[in-house]
Design an enzyme around this catalytic site. Structure first.
Site, PDB file in Angstrom:
ATOM      1  N   ASP A 154       0.818  -1.210   0.000  1.00 32.51           N
ATOM      2  CA  ASP A 154       0.000   0.000   0.000  1.00 32.51           C
ATOM      3  C   ASP A 154       0.854   1.262   0.000  1.00 32.51           C
ATOM      4  OD1 ASP A 154      -2.380  -1.399  -0.008  1.00 32.51           O
ATOM      5  OD2 ASP A 154      -2.571  -1.419   2.172  1.00 32.51           O
ATOM      6  N   TYR A 161       6.604  -9.870   6.891  1.00 35.14           N
ATOM      7  CA  TYR A 161       6.509  -8.422   7.091  1.00 35.14           C
ATOM      8  C   TYR A 161       7.116  -8.058   8.450  1.00 35.14           C
ATOM      9  CZ  TYR A 161       3.429  -7.479   3.118  1.00 35.14           C
ATOM     10  OH  TYR A 161       2.912  -7.335   1.854  1.00 35.14           O
TER      11      TYR A 161
END
Length: 250
Positions: free
Chosen positions: A52, A112
């Site tokens: 994003d 992540y």
């Protein structure tokens, strides 16, 4: 021939990885244009995911096809690719893969990392979430361990996002303290949009005592995004590792 590129980028200032009709400044668009210029044929990269706006990547893979032999003088091609890309995007490696290899669908896990700075640090402005409040790391790790017992994570996905499935297999989730930073690492076979940032936001509620570990589990079971915590800022999130089966590579 098909190639994988190993790419790193600072996501600040970009509208994420994926090219979009309403957002010109994406990492994919910049990379496509740069490689097209160097290779002198159209290049369309397919990435391993879609980070994003504002999210960073230490390791991101994308594939493309080219008749140009890039491995005979790989060092020179890396220099050429990096010379046409802005300084906040780097191509680290070029890898030959099988003709049907797919950077997105062949990935078997993604990791992540989320970084929280407990001290105000101007040099971490674009790279971490500043959170000076006391946190119970033991409770947050207790909540993190619970994630591996669940498979359905719609409570943490972005609203109005259509997925074939909201199931993910989480293999590892852990908080660690390093100097004035708290670092959350999570590995899964796949992630839903906004999932990691929503998990971190909910865990901060656990760490501050606003939410118990038991309530954290009930939030997951509810499958209701409105019950989870607010998503944390994108600036602290990094795609840090992507794994593939060895037989993908030549």
């Amino acid at each position: 021939m098909r190639y994988f590129l190993n790419i790193s980028y600072k996501g600040t200032g970009y509208h994420g990885w994926q090219t979009q009709d309403n957002a010109i400044n994406t990492i994919q668009a910049v990379c496509d244009a740069g490689l097209t210029r160097v290779l002198k044929h159209p290049v369309f990269l397919l990435g391993c995911g879609r980070t994003d706006t504002g999210v960073h990547a230490r390791e991101f893979f994308a594939h493309f096809d080219s008749q140009v032999s890039l491995l005979e003088d790989k060092r020179n091609w890396l220099y050429k690719f990096n010379s046409v890309l802005p300084f906040d995007i780097a191509v680290n490696d070029i890898l030959a893969v099988k003709d049907k290899a797919n950077a997105r669908f062949d990935a078997i896990s993604r990791t992540y990392t989320y970084i929280i700075s407990t001290k105000k640090d101007p040099f971490m402005l674009d790279y971490a979430l500043f959170f000076p409040h006391p946190l119970d790391i033991d409770k947050m790790n207790e909540a993190a361990a619970k994630l591996k017992h669940f498979k359905e994570f719609s409570s943490f996905k972005r609203s109005q996002t259509q997925n074939k499935t909201d199931n993910c297999i989480i293999k590892h989730a852990e908080w660690k303290k390093k100097d004035k930073q708290l670092i959350f690492t999570i590995t899964a076979d796949r992630f839903l949009r906004n999932m990691v940032r929503a998990i971190v936001g909910t865990m901060l509620n656990v760490g501050t005592g606003k939410c118990t570990v038991e309530e954290f589990c009930r939030i997951i079971e509810s499958k209701n995004r409105s019950r989870a915590g607010a998503s944390v800022l994108a600036s602290g999130l990094y795609l840090s590792k992507v794994e593939y089966p060895k037989d993908v590579f030549i």
